[in-house]
Design a protein around this motif. Structure first.
Motif, PDB file in Angstrom:
ATOM      1  N   LYS A 129       0.829  -1.204   0.000  1.00  0.00           N
ATOM      2  CA  LYS A 129       0.000   0.000   0.000  1.00  0.00           C
ATOM      3  C   LYS A 129       0.866   1.258   0.000  1.00  0.00           C
ATOM      4  CE  LYS A 129      -3.864   2.162   2.475  1.00  0.00           C
ATOM      5  NZ  LYS A 129      -4.802   2.035   3.629  1.00  0.00           N
ATOM      6  N   ASN A 130       1.916   1.275   0.818  1.00  0.00           N
ATOM      7  CA  ASN A 130       2.801   2.438   0.865  1.00  0.00           C
ATOM      8  C   ASN A 130       3.547   2.612  -0.449  1.00  0.00           C
ATOM      9  OD1 ASN A 130       5.886   3.428   1.698  1.00  0.00           O
ATOM     10  ND2 ASN A 130       4.235   4.624   2.624  1.00  0.00           N
ATOM     11  N   ALA A 131       4.033   1.487  -1.004  1.00  0.00           N
ATOM     12  CA  ALA A 131       4.746   1.546  -2.282  1.00  0.00           C
ATOM     13  C   ALA A 131       3.841   2.092  -3.373  1.00  0.00           C
ATOM     14  CB  ALA A 131       5.265   0.159  -2.650  1.00  0.00           C
ATOM     15  N   SER A 132       2.598   1.612  -3.405  1.00  0.00           N
ATOM     16  CA  SER A 132       1.646   2.070  -4.420  1.00  0.00           C
ATOM     17  C   SER A 132       1.370   3.557  -4.285  1.00  0.00           C
ATOM     18  CB  SER A 132       0.346   1.273  -4.298  1.00  0.00           C
ATOM     19  OG  SER A 132      -0.602   1.732  -5.242  1.00  0.00           O
ATOM     20  N   ALA A 133       1.177   4.017  -3.054  1.00  0.00           N
ATOM     21  CA  ALA A 133       0.904   5.439  -2.836  1.00  0.00           C
ATOM     22  C   ALA A 133       2.074   6.302  -3.281  1.00  0.00           C
ATOM     23  CB  ALA A 133       0.594   5.688  -1.358  1.00  0.00           C
ATOM     24  N   ARG A 134       3.289   5.860  -2.965  1.00  0.00           N
ATOM     25  CA  ARG A 134       4.477   6.641  -3.306  1.00  0.00           C
ATOM     26  C   ARG A 134       4.706   6.699  -4.816  1.00  0.00           C
ATOM     27  NH1 ARG A 134       6.271  10.562  -0.069  1.00  0.00           N
ATOM     28  NH2 ARG A 134       7.092   9.842   1.932  1.00  0.00           N
ATOM     29  N   HIS A 135       4.668   5.537  -5.480  1.00  0.00           N
ATOM     30  CA  HIS A 135       4.977   5.587  -6.912  1.00  0.00           C
ATOM     31  C   HIS A 135       3.838   6.241  -7.696  1.00  0.00           C
ATOM     32  CE1 HIS A 135       2.483   2.190  -8.323  1.00  0.00           C
ATOM     33  NE2 HIS A 135       3.022   1.388  -7.433  1.00  0.00           N
ATOM     34  N   THR A 136       2.593   6.140  -7.198  1.00  0.00           N
ATOM     35  CA  THR A 136       1.471   6.825  -7.854  1.00  0.00           C
ATOM     36  C   THR A 136       1.642   8.334  -7.750  1.00  0.00           C
ATOM     37  OG1 THR A 136      -0.041   4.989  -7.433  1.00  0.00           O
ATOM     38  CG2 THR A 136      -1.027   7.140  -7.856  1.00  0.00           C
ATOM     39  N   GLU A 137       2.051   8.795  -6.580  1.00  0.00           N
ATOM     40  CA  GLU A 137       2.292  10.230  -6.370  1.00  0.00           C
ATOM     41  C   GLU A 137       3.349  10.757  -7.335  1.00  0.00           C
ATOM     42  OE1 GLU A 137       3.202  11.747  -2.231  1.00  0.00           O
ATOM     43  OE2 GLU A 137       5.180  11.928  -3.160  1.00  0.00           O
ATOM     44  N   VAL A 138       4.450  10.025  -7.473  1.00  0.00           N
ATOM     45  CA  VAL A 138       5.530  10.443  -8.376  1.00  0.00           C
ATOM     46  C   VAL A 138       5.046  10.433  -9.817  1.00  0.00           C
ATOM     47  CG1 VAL A 138       7.819   9.847  -9.260  1.00  0.00           C
ATOM     48  CG2 VAL A 138       7.353   9.691  -6.800  1.00  0.00           C
ATOM     49  N   ARG A 139       4.336   9.392 -10.193  1.00  0.00           N
ATOM     50  CA  ARG A 139       3.869   9.278 -11.583  1.00  0.00           C
ATOM     51  C   ARG A 139       2.921  10.424 -11.942  1.00  0.00           C
ATOM     52  NH1 ARG A 139       2.710   2.777 -11.553  1.00  0.00           N
ATOM     53  NH2 ARG A 139       2.207   2.993 -13.773  1.00  0.00           N
ATOM     54  N   GLU A 140       2.022  10.751 -11.037  1.00  0.00           N
ATOM     55  CA  GLU A 140       1.073  11.826 -11.308  1.00  0.00           C
ATOM     56  C   GLU A 140       1.783  13.167 -11.416  1.00  0.00           C
ATOM     57  OE1 GLU A 140      -1.790  11.492  -8.177  1.00  0.00           O
ATOM     58  OE2 GLU A 140      -2.916   9.886  -9.178  1.00  0.00           O
ATOM     59  N   PHE A 141       2.794  13.393 -10.581  1.00  0.00           N
ATOM     60  CA  PHE A 141       3.523  14.664 -10.632  1.00  0.00           C
ATOM     61  C   PHE A 141       4.317  14.796 -11.935  1.00  0.00           C
ATOM     62  CE2 PHE A 141       7.436  17.103  -9.841  1.00  0.00           C
ATOM     63  CZ  PHE A 141       6.870  18.347  -9.600  1.00  0.00           C
ATOM     64  N   VAL A 142       5.053  13.744 -12.304  1.00  0.00           N
ATOM     65  CA  VAL A 142       5.863  13.814 -13.523  1.00  0.00           C
ATOM     66  C   VAL A 142       4.989  14.066 -14.744  1.00  0.00           C
ATOM     67  CG1 VAL A 142       7.353  12.461 -15.076  1.00  0.00           C
ATOM     68  CG2 VAL A 142       7.758  12.436 -12.605  1.00  0.00           C
ATOM     69  N   ARG A 143       3.791  13.523 -14.746  1.00  0.00           N
ATOM     70  CA  ARG A 143       2.873  13.732 -15.869  1.00  0.00           C
ATOM     71  C   ARG A 143       2.444  15.194 -16.007  1.00  0.00           C
ATOM     72  NH1 ARG A 143       0.066   9.974 -18.645  1.00  0.00           N
ATOM     73  NH2 ARG A 143       0.626   7.788 -18.354  1.00  0.00           N
ATOM     74  N   THR A 144       2.530  15.970 -14.935  1.00  0.00           N
ATOM     75  CA  THR A 144       2.185  17.391 -15.033  1.00  0.00           C
ATOM     76  C   THR A 144       3.340  18.218 -15.598  1.00  0.00           C
ATOM     77  OG1 THR A 144       2.959  18.001 -12.801  1.00  0.00           O
ATOM     78  CG2 THR A 144       0.699  17.152 -13.005  1.00  0.00           C
ATOM     79  N   LYS A 145       4.528  17.620 -15.688  1.00  0.00           N
ATOM     80  CA  LYS A 145       5.715  18.361 -16.096  1.00  0.00           C
ATOM     81  C   LYS A 145       6.259  17.962 -17.466  1.00  0.00           C
ATOM     82  CE  LYS A 145       5.969  20.720 -12.268  1.00  0.00           C
ATOM     83  NZ  LYS A 145       5.841  22.207 -12.253  1.00  0.00           N
ATOM     84  N   PHE A 146       5.949  16.750 -17.905  1.00  0.00           N
ATOM     85  CA  PHE A 146       6.430  16.260 -19.198  1.00  0.00           C
ATOM     86  C   PHE A 146       5.272  15.623 -19.966  1.00  0.00           C
ATOM     87  CE2 PHE A 146      10.052  16.126 -16.315  1.00  0.00           C
ATOM     88  CZ  PHE A 146      11.075  16.700 -17.064  1.00  0.00           C
ATOM     89  N   ALA A 147       5.425  15.589 -21.290  1.00  0.00           N
ATOM     90  CA  ALA A 147       4.432  14.905 -22.117  1.00  0.00           C
ATOM     91  C   ALA A 147       4.745  13.418 -22.094  1.00  0.00           C
ATOM     92  CB  ALA A 147       4.477  15.450 -23.543  1.00  0.00           C
ATOM     93  N   ILE A 148       3.976  12.675 -21.310  1.00  0.00           N
ATOM     94  CA  ILE A 148       4.235  11.259 -21.094  1.00  0.00           C
ATOM     95  C   ILE A 148       3.204  10.418 -21.850  1.00  0.00           C
ATOM     96  CG2 ILE A 148       4.428   9.421 -19.368  1.00  0.00           C
ATOM     97  CD1 ILE A 148       6.638  11.544 -19.176  1.00  0.00           C
ATOM     98  N   ASP A 149       3.689   9.509 -22.668  1.00  0.00           N
ATOM     99  CA  ASP A 149       2.791   8.606 -23.385  1.00  0.00           C
ATOM    100  C   ASP A 149       2.232   7.552 -22.430  1.00  0.00           C
ATOM    101  OD1 ASP A 149       1.726   7.426 -25.977  1.00  0.00           O
ATOM    102  OD2 ASP A 149       2.896   5.733 -25.206  1.00  0.00           O
ATOM    103  N   ARG A 150       3.116   6.966 -21.624  1.00  0.00           N
ATOM    104  CA  ARG A 150       2.703   5.974 -20.624  1.00  0.00           C
ATOM    105  C   ARG A 150       3.840   5.804 -19.621  1.00  0.00           C
ATOM    106  NH1 ARG A 150       4.560   3.830 -25.109  1.00  0.00           N
ATOM    107  NH2 ARG A 150       5.795   1.910 -25.142  1.00  0.00           N
ATOM    108  N   ASP A 151       3.490   5.331 -18.461  1.00  0.00           N
ATOM    109  CA  ASP A 151       4.493   5.028 -17.449  1.00  0.00           C
ATOM    110  C   ASP A 151       4.166   3.682 -16.833  1.00  0.00           C
ATOM    111  OD1 ASP A 151       2.700   5.592 -15.031  1.00  0.00           O
ATOM    112  OD2 ASP A 151       2.713   7.558 -15.996  1.00  0.00           O
ATOM    113  N   PHE A 152       5.202   2.980 -16.372  1.00  0.00           N
ATOM    114  CA  PHE A 152       4.984   1.660 -15.786  1.00  0.00           C
ATOM    115  C   PHE A 152       6.140   1.318 -14.854  1.00  0.00           C
ATOM    116  CE2 PHE A 152       6.952   1.171 -19.967  1.00  0.00           C
ATOM    117  CZ  PHE A 152       8.038   0.342 -19.723  1.00  0.00           C
ATOM    118  N   LEU A 153       5.838   0.411 -13.942  1.00  0.00           N
ATOM    119  CA  LEU A 153       6.846  -0.064 -12.997  1.00  0.00           C
ATOM    120  C   LEU A 153       7.727  -1.099 -13.668  1.00  0.00           C
ATOM    121  CD1 LEU A 153       4.623  -0.542  -9.836  1.00  0.00           C
ATOM    122  CD2 LEU A 153       6.098   1.400 -10.375  1.00  0.00           C
ATOM    123  N   THR A 154       8.994  -1.060 -13.340  1.00  0.00           N
ATOM    124  CA  THR A 154       9.919  -2.028 -13.914  1.00  0.00           C
ATOM    125  C   THR A 154      10.977  -2.365 -12.867  1.00  0.00           C
ATOM    126  OG1 THR A 154      11.378  -2.472 -15.786  1.00  0.00           O
ATOM    127  CG2 THR A 154      11.360  -0.220 -14.942  1.00  0.00           C
TER     128      THR A 154
END
Length: 299
Positions: free
Chosen positions: A23-48
């Motif tokens: 749950k904590n991992a999901s909250a953290r990486h979701t927060e980062v993903r949503e923020f980066v999407r406001t700053k760059f034109a992102i086609d898609r993002d995924f965990l790897t």
């Protein structure tokens, strides 16, 4: 008192993520993903990376997030690779602060300032994530290598497929053994990690763990450490067959240090196995605990 087999199974479970950590991992990486999407034109993002392949060990850190950028950001591809890394760092500093953000060779690391307590506990929180800028390149991807200034090809999906195949072929124990070896690699008694990057252990395991699961964790780990020691000096290529060798950062000094540490691990494993033969179960558990670190249980 736990038997050695029971201790290993408990150890294996401790290295797996529980619901609170997920749950904590999901909250953290979701927060980062949503923020980066406001700053760059992102086609898609995924965990790897090892988090997505379920080979990440604890304390949980450096969860990799791939950001595949749209054509609108293609101008970065025409620049030296460090340019896009610098831009991502600049943007992430806005949100997380200068001290929390660090540029690495191929990613930007965000440290959440979580303390690691006794027995490597973190109150179920992840320590950090790694942000990886990328572009599509046919069926593969290109990511920046800040050390060389070039863009290099990779394909994390191919890495994941190989891990799945290896896990299935090894009685569904392969990922557990890899996590244990990575946890050993993180043991603070080493100082610097003997094997860098930790992904190299996983790459070697694709070839070094063979013959099928024997049913005994202690003997499997002894054999694994011994084989890693014998073969640490080889060139280990990218499993996807695209990027530079995964072992590229292991120079002669690092290879020698890693070999010594791995040989010592195999020796300690042999001592622990002999303790069991002599009926000294408690001594065996303490030896494994010394070898691996504080998450290996004694009771």
């Amino acid at each position: 008192m736990l038997t050695v087999d029971e201790a290993f199974r408990k150890f294996k479970s401790r290295l797996e993520l529980n619901d609170r950590e997920q749950k904590n991992a999901s909250a953290r990486h979701t927060e980062v993903r949503e923020f980066v999407r406001t700053k760059f034109a992102i086609d898609r993002d995924f965990l790897t990376g090892s988090y997505a392949r379920y080979t990440k060990t604890k304390p949980l850190k450096d969860i990799d997030i791939f950001f595949v950028m749209k054509e609108a950001e293609r101008h970065y591809r025409d620049e030296a690779a460090g340019v896009v890394l610098d831009k991502y760092k600049e943007v992430l500093v806005e949100k997380y602060g200068e001290k929390a953000v660090r540029r690495q060779s191929r990613s930007i690391n965000i440290d959440f300032g979580v303390d690691v307590k006794e027995e490597d506990k973190t109150d179920y929180k992840i320590l950090s994530v790694d942000v990886v800028p990328a572009f599509d390149s046919g069926d593969d991807y290109e990511i920046p290598d800040g050390d060389t200034g070039k863009w290099i090809k990779t394909n994390p999906q191919k890495h994941a497929e190989k891990a799945v195949d290896a896990h299935r072929a090894y009685g569904s124990q392969w990922k557990g053994l890899v996590r244990m070896a990575k946890y050993w690699n993180n043991n603070k008694k080493h100082g610097e990690k003997p094997v860098k990057p930790s992904f190299l252990i996983e790459v070697m395991a694709l070839d070094c763990l063979y013959g099928g699961w024997s049913g005994q964790f202690d003997r499997e780990m002894q054999a694994f450490f011994a084989t890693l020691a014998q073969r640490i000096g080889e060139t280990w290529v990218d499993p996807a067959g695209l990027g530079p060798p995964i072992s590229a950062s292991m120079d002669a000094t690092r290879i020698a240090n890693a070999r010594r540490a791995l040989e010592e691990a195999a020796r300690q494993a042999g001592i622990a196995i002999n303790h069991v033969r002599q009926g000294r179960n408690g001594e065996a558990l303490r030896t494994w605990r010394e070898l691996f670190g504080p998450m290996f249980p004694l009771s």
